[in-house]
Write an enzyme that holds these catalytic residues in place. Structure first.
Site, PDB file in Angstrom:
ATOM      1  N   PHE A 196      -4.292   6.604   0.992  1.00  0.00           N
ATOM      2  CA  PHE A 196      -3.743   5.987   2.199  1.00  0.00           C
ATOM      3  C   PHE A 196      -2.559   6.834   2.628  1.00  0.00           C
ATOM      4  O   PHE A 196      -1.959   7.539   1.807  1.00  0.00           O
ATOM      5  CB  PHE A 196      -3.295   4.543   1.913  1.00  0.00           C
ATOM      6  CG  PHE A 196      -4.148   3.486   2.577  1.00  0.00           C
ATOM      7  CD1 PHE A 196      -5.502   3.656   2.736  1.00  0.00           C
ATOM      8  CD2 PHE A 196      -3.579   2.316   3.042  1.00  0.00           C
ATOM      9  CE1 PHE A 196      -6.289   2.678   3.338  1.00  0.00           C
ATOM     10  CE2 PHE A 196      -4.342   1.339   3.641  1.00  0.00           C
ATOM     11  CZ  PHE A 196      -5.704   1.513   3.792  1.00  0.00           C
ATOM     12  N   GLN A 215       6.169  -2.007  13.107  1.00  0.00           N
ATOM     13  CA  GLN A 215       5.233  -0.914  12.870  1.00  0.00           C
ATOM     14  C   GLN A 215       4.136  -0.901  13.934  1.00  0.00           C
ATOM     15  O   GLN A 215       3.389  -1.870  14.083  1.00  0.00           O
ATOM     16  CB  GLN A 215       4.594  -1.044  11.490  1.00  0.00           C
ATOM     17  CG  GLN A 215       3.734   0.144  11.124  1.00  0.00           C
ATOM     18  CD  GLN A 215       3.340   0.124   9.667  1.00  0.00           C
ATOM     19  OE1 GLN A 215       2.413  -0.593   9.298  1.00  0.00           O
ATOM     20  NE2 GLN A 215       4.026   0.891   8.845  1.00  0.00           N
ATOM     21  N   HIS A 253       0.916   0.572  14.538  1.00  0.00           N
ATOM     22  CA  HIS A 253      -0.155   1.258  13.825  1.00  0.00           C
ATOM     23  C   HIS A 253      -0.777   2.291  14.754  1.00  0.00           C
ATOM     24  O   HIS A 253      -0.988   2.026  15.939  1.00  0.00           O
ATOM     25  CB  HIS A 253      -1.208   0.236  13.380  1.00  0.00           C
ATOM     26  CG  HIS A 253      -2.146   0.745  12.338  1.00  0.00           C
ATOM     27  ND1 HIS A 253      -3.121   1.691  12.615  1.00  0.00           N
ATOM     28  CD2 HIS A 253      -2.276   0.451  11.030  1.00  0.00           C
ATOM     29  CE1 HIS A 253      -3.798   1.937  11.518  1.00  0.00           C
ATOM     30  NE2 HIS A 253      -3.308   1.209  10.530  1.00  0.00           N
ATOM     31  N   LEU A 301      -7.236  -3.691  15.299  1.00  0.00           N
ATOM     32  CA  LEU A 301      -6.991  -2.598  14.369  1.00  0.00           C
ATOM     33  C   LEU A 301      -8.259  -1.842  13.992  1.00  0.00           C
ATOM     34  O   LEU A 301      -9.286  -2.442  13.682  1.00  0.00           O
ATOM     35  CB  LEU A 301      -6.335  -3.143  13.092  1.00  0.00           C
ATOM     36  CG  LEU A 301      -5.826  -2.092  12.114  1.00  0.00           C
ATOM     37  CD1 LEU A 301      -4.652  -1.346  12.717  1.00  0.00           C
ATOM     38  CD2 LEU A 301      -5.408  -2.766  10.810  1.00  0.00           C
ATOM     39  N   GLU A 311      -6.735   1.913   8.651  1.00  0.00           N
ATOM     40  CA  GLU A 311      -6.289   3.213   8.164  1.00  0.00           C
ATOM     41  C   GLU A 311      -7.294   3.823   7.204  1.00  0.00           C
ATOM     42  O   GLU A 311      -7.303   5.039   6.984  1.00  0.00           O
ATOM     43  CB  GLU A 311      -4.929   3.068   7.478  1.00  0.00           C
ATOM     44  CG  GLU A 311      -4.313   4.379   7.067  1.00  0.00           C
ATOM     45  CD  GLU A 311      -2.844   4.229   6.716  1.00  0.00           C
ATOM     46  OE1 GLU A 311      -2.331   5.146   6.053  1.00  0.00           O
ATOM     47  OE2 GLU A 311      -2.220   3.238   7.106  1.00  0.00           O
ATOM     48  N   ARG A 351       2.690   6.211   9.108  1.00  0.00           N
ATOM     49  CA  ARG A 351       2.192   5.573  10.325  1.00  0.00           C
ATOM     50  C   ARG A 351       3.106   5.824  11.525  1.00  0.00           C
ATOM     51  O   ARG A 351       2.628   6.025  12.634  1.00  0.00           O
ATOM     52  CB  ARG A 351       2.027   4.070  10.083  1.00  0.00           C
ATOM     53  CG  ARG A 351       0.868   3.751   9.159  1.00  0.00           C
ATOM     54  CD  ARG A 351       0.795   2.280   8.845  1.00  0.00           C
ATOM     55  NE  ARG A 351      -0.409   1.969   8.089  1.00  0.00           N
ATOM     56  CZ  ARG A 351      -0.741   0.758   7.680  1.00  0.00           C
ATOM     57  NH1 ARG A 351       0.057  -0.269   7.963  1.00  0.00           N
ATOM     58  NH2 ARG A 351      -1.852   0.546   7.008  1.00  0.00           N
ATOM     59  N   HIS A 377       1.490  -3.818  14.939  1.00  0.00           N
ATOM     60  CA  HIS A 377       0.628  -4.248  13.835  1.00  0.00           C
ATOM     61  C   HIS A 377       1.360  -5.048  12.763  1.00  0.00           C
ATOM     62  O   HIS A 377       0.790  -5.977  12.186  1.00  0.00           O
ATOM     63  CB  HIS A 377      -0.012  -3.010  13.200  1.00  0.00           C
ATOM     64  CG  HIS A 377      -0.850  -3.304  11.992  1.00  0.00           C
ATOM     65  ND1 HIS A 377      -1.914  -4.177  12.023  1.00  0.00           N
ATOM     66  CD2 HIS A 377      -0.786  -2.836  10.715  1.00  0.00           C
ATOM     67  CE1 HIS A 377      -2.458  -4.247  10.816  1.00  0.00           C
ATOM     68  NE2 HIS A 377      -1.798  -3.452  10.011  1.00  0.00           N
ATOM     69  N   ARG A 398       6.544   0.525   6.809  1.00  0.00           N
ATOM     70  CA  ARG A 398       5.739   0.052   5.682  1.00  0.00           C
ATOM     71  C   ARG A 398       4.728   1.096   5.233  1.00  0.00           C
ATOM     72  O   ARG A 398       4.047   1.716   6.052  1.00  0.00           O
ATOM     73  CB  ARG A 398       5.000  -1.239   6.067  1.00  0.00           C
ATOM     74  CG  ARG A 398       4.096  -1.756   4.944  1.00  0.00           C
ATOM     75  CD  ARG A 398       3.523  -3.112   5.268  1.00  0.00           C
ATOM     76  NE  ARG A 398       2.588  -3.098   6.369  1.00  0.00           N
ATOM     77  CZ  ARG A 398       1.310  -2.775   6.278  1.00  0.00           C
ATOM     78  NH1 ARG A 398       0.796  -2.389   5.102  1.00  0.00           N
ATOM     79  NH2 ARG A 398       0.519  -2.810   7.333  1.00  0.00           N
TER      80      ARG A 398
END
Length: 599
Positions: free
Chosen positions: A136, A250, A252, A270, A273, A304, A368, A403
């Site tokens: 990730f 955040q 995204h 979304l 990711e 991100r 997000h 995050r």
């Protein structure tokens, strides 16, 4: 979960009989992973709780956390450990994280993953039977455990199943509109049944807030319209608790861009990711793989905030699509690979007429996740209001200024267990105190307010005001901010707040217009806090980017706290703590993902 039998009001405790009264040792507000895990921990200690949610049983925002959950298991990279996980989290949070919070979560996660595995979560497996782990963004090693691209849903199913085994009481379609607090201690909550409109007073010895964050305040967001509307943080603030880090939102990088042939409900939804984690590439409208310019080492798997700003820069430079987005392409992967590793994404786009194995999809940044929320002590989960706790996205501290992908689900189960264990040690005597008359009067005033709101006949539509608020925040407090725009945003918000005093509610308390009117109150409170904190922070750090202060300022390694002073917000700052020696060593080592493992 079963439904608790309400405890009716004793005649000696109040003269009014127009509301239901429920008495329970611990009230858990929010039925996602965080609330469920707290209730399970309480049940393990023999403490009764009641879990209440705004939606139907099992319908919580947890299911939208698709890509995975972090734990330093070392299944594929044995050199990984919890301290490196903590270091990655602090680096990604730009060193504004609460180190105690970070270390508490990262230490706990291997056990929490093994627990979920034991309870039935069907994590993907390596050929030798270990729990599989994927890359990730911004992580040094493969530590994200996953169930295809439906990890959150699988986790919640497991936790709900465990709660049902333990016969934990649950009540659905209930909205809490006020915590019953004297500013020093919480005594319960007031709200209403969304199915029949009945007012409800919950009398509890302890209250756990697990009601989500506030990303739905922005016009393009990854939540459904009735989720993440700021209920939890707004309730806590009004009850006397502090908020922390609310300026950090955040965006995204990969939210869906609505096609003319799709329903607008898809806009902002979304694209996990995990698509980039499995090798997805970003291209601008000219066909350039533009992350080579912004992050040649980590490419699409950089943090991100970095990727989201890169996309926005391409759009601002005229290299975006007509819809203000760019393209995400994973068609170089085999169809069978996509069907196995990204089944939900593959099926979603297939149903919309897009073949992920053959063509790119159009994406743009979307609000997000909110790193900020209620300030809690992560050793216990308690706020500065006695017996009031918060868990999950309602809280702040773990994530700092940005995050780390895969940490949101981790936070829910790690802190959920801690809160449940701590409340169990604090619940003595094993009875719920009588409600002080001044607190009962507060509840009854709230019921009168709700009745007046239901009868409101003004000319402002609450849903339309919510939409205007979303556009306001996107324009004035979006990915790129500056002092004048934030000031303009606060002026526009003041006007919107005045108009909100003249809403009209069509129908009764069982209808969506009434729900929107209640949500609007929460959202206005959080919008004010966000704009104020963003104006206060005169630097760029993590997800907070100011074009008039584009650099990180070492003097601003401080958290912004928000509290209520009467009806006004009061802002103050404090300095984060210091990591432990072991985590500091991991930070000094400077571990970093080698993106080219994916090539």
């Amino acid at each position: 979960m079963t439904t608790i039998t309400p405890v009716e009001t004793d005649a000696s405790e109040g003269e009014r009989g127009d509301y239901e009264e429920v008495t329970v040792p611990v009230l858990v507000i929010g039925a996602g992973a965080a609330g469920a895990r707290a209730a399970i921990a309480l049940a393990d200690h023999g403490i009764e709780s009641l879990v209440i949610g705004k939606r139907d049983h099992g319908d919580a925002h947890t299911v939208w956390a698709a890509g995975g959950i972090n734990a330093a298991l070392g299944s594929l990279d044995p050199e990984d450990d919890w301290a490196i996980h903590a270091a990655d989290t602090i680096d990604e949070g730009h060193h504004l994280n609460d180190p105690t919070a970070v270390e508490t979560v990262t230490r706990a996660m291997p056990d929490r993953i093994r627990e979920l595995d034991e309870w039935g979560t069907e994590f993907a497996r390596t050929p030798d039977g270990e729990i599989d782990q994927r890359y990730f963004g911004a992580q040094s090693f493969r530590r994200t455990c996953f169930v295809g691209d439906r990890t959150g849903e699988a986790m919640l199913d497991t936790l709900v199943g465990r709660a049902q085994e333990l016969e934990i009481p649950y009540r659905e379609n209930v909205m809490v509109t006020k915590l019953l607090s004297d500013g020093d201690r919480v005594y319960g909550a007031a709200g209403y049944d969304m199915e029949d409109g009945q007012a409800i007073l919950f009398r509890a010895s302890h209250v756990v807030l697990a009601a989500g964050g506030f990303s739905a305040l922005w016009s393009r967001h990854s939540s459904r319209e009735d989720e993440n509307t700021g209920d939890g943080p707004a309730l806590a603030l009004e009850a006397g608790a502090n908020l922390l880090d609310v300026e950090f939102v955040q965006f995204h990088p990969t939210g869906m861009v609505a096609d003319d042939e799709w329903d607008d409900d898809w806009n902002g939804r979304l694209v996990t990711e995990a698509v980039r984690g499995e090798g997805g590439r970003l291209y601008n409208a000219n066909g350039d793989r533009f992350m080579e310019r912004y992050s040649p080492d980590q490419m699409e798997l950089d943090a991100r905030d970095v990727v989201a700003r890169a996309i926005q820069a391409e759009v601002d430079a005229g290299r975006g699509t007509d819809n203000g987005g760019v393209y995400l392409d994973i068609s170089h992967r085999d169809r069978s690979f996509l069907q196995e590793r990204l089944p939900r994404m593959y099926e979603r786009f297939q149903s919309l007429g897009v073949d992920l194995a053959a063509e790119p999809v159009e994406i743009a940044p979307t609000a997000h996740y909110t790193m900020g929320g209620v300030d809690v002590d992560f050793r216990t989960g308690e706020t500065n209001v006695d017996r009031l706790y918060a868990v999950g996205e309602t809280t702040a501290g773990v994530h700092g200024a940005n995050r780390l992908g895969g940490n949101s689900l981790a936070e829910t189960v790690a802190l959920g267990k801690i809160v449940g264990d701590h409340v169990a040690t604090e619940y003595a005597p094993r009875r719920v105190d009588r409600l002080p008359e001044r607190v009962r009067a507060t509840a009854e005033r709230e019921f009168d307010r709700l009745a007046a709101l239901a009868a409101a006949d003004g000319d402002e539509d609450p849903r339309a005001l919510i939409e205007e608020l979303g556009e306001l925040l996107w324009e004035y407090a979006g990915i790129r901010r500056d002092g004048p725009s934030l000031a303009d945003g606060r002026a526009a918000l003041a006007d919107l707040r005045e108009r909100a005093r003249h809403v009209g509610v069509v129908g009764d308390r069982t209808g969506r217009p009434f729900e929107f009117a209640v949500d609007l109150g929460f959202m206005l409170t959080l919008a004010d806090a966000v704009l104020g904190a963003a104006a206060r922070r005169t630097e760029s750090r993590g997800a907070h980017y100011r074009t008039d202060y584009p650099e990180v300022d070492s003097d601003w390694r401080r958290n912004v706290l928000v509290s209520l002073d009467g009806d006004d917000l009061r802002l103050s700052t404090r300095t984060p703590g210091t990591p432990s020696e072991r985590v500091q060593r991991a930070l000094d080592e400077g571990y970093e993902l080698d993106y080219h493992h994916l090539e």
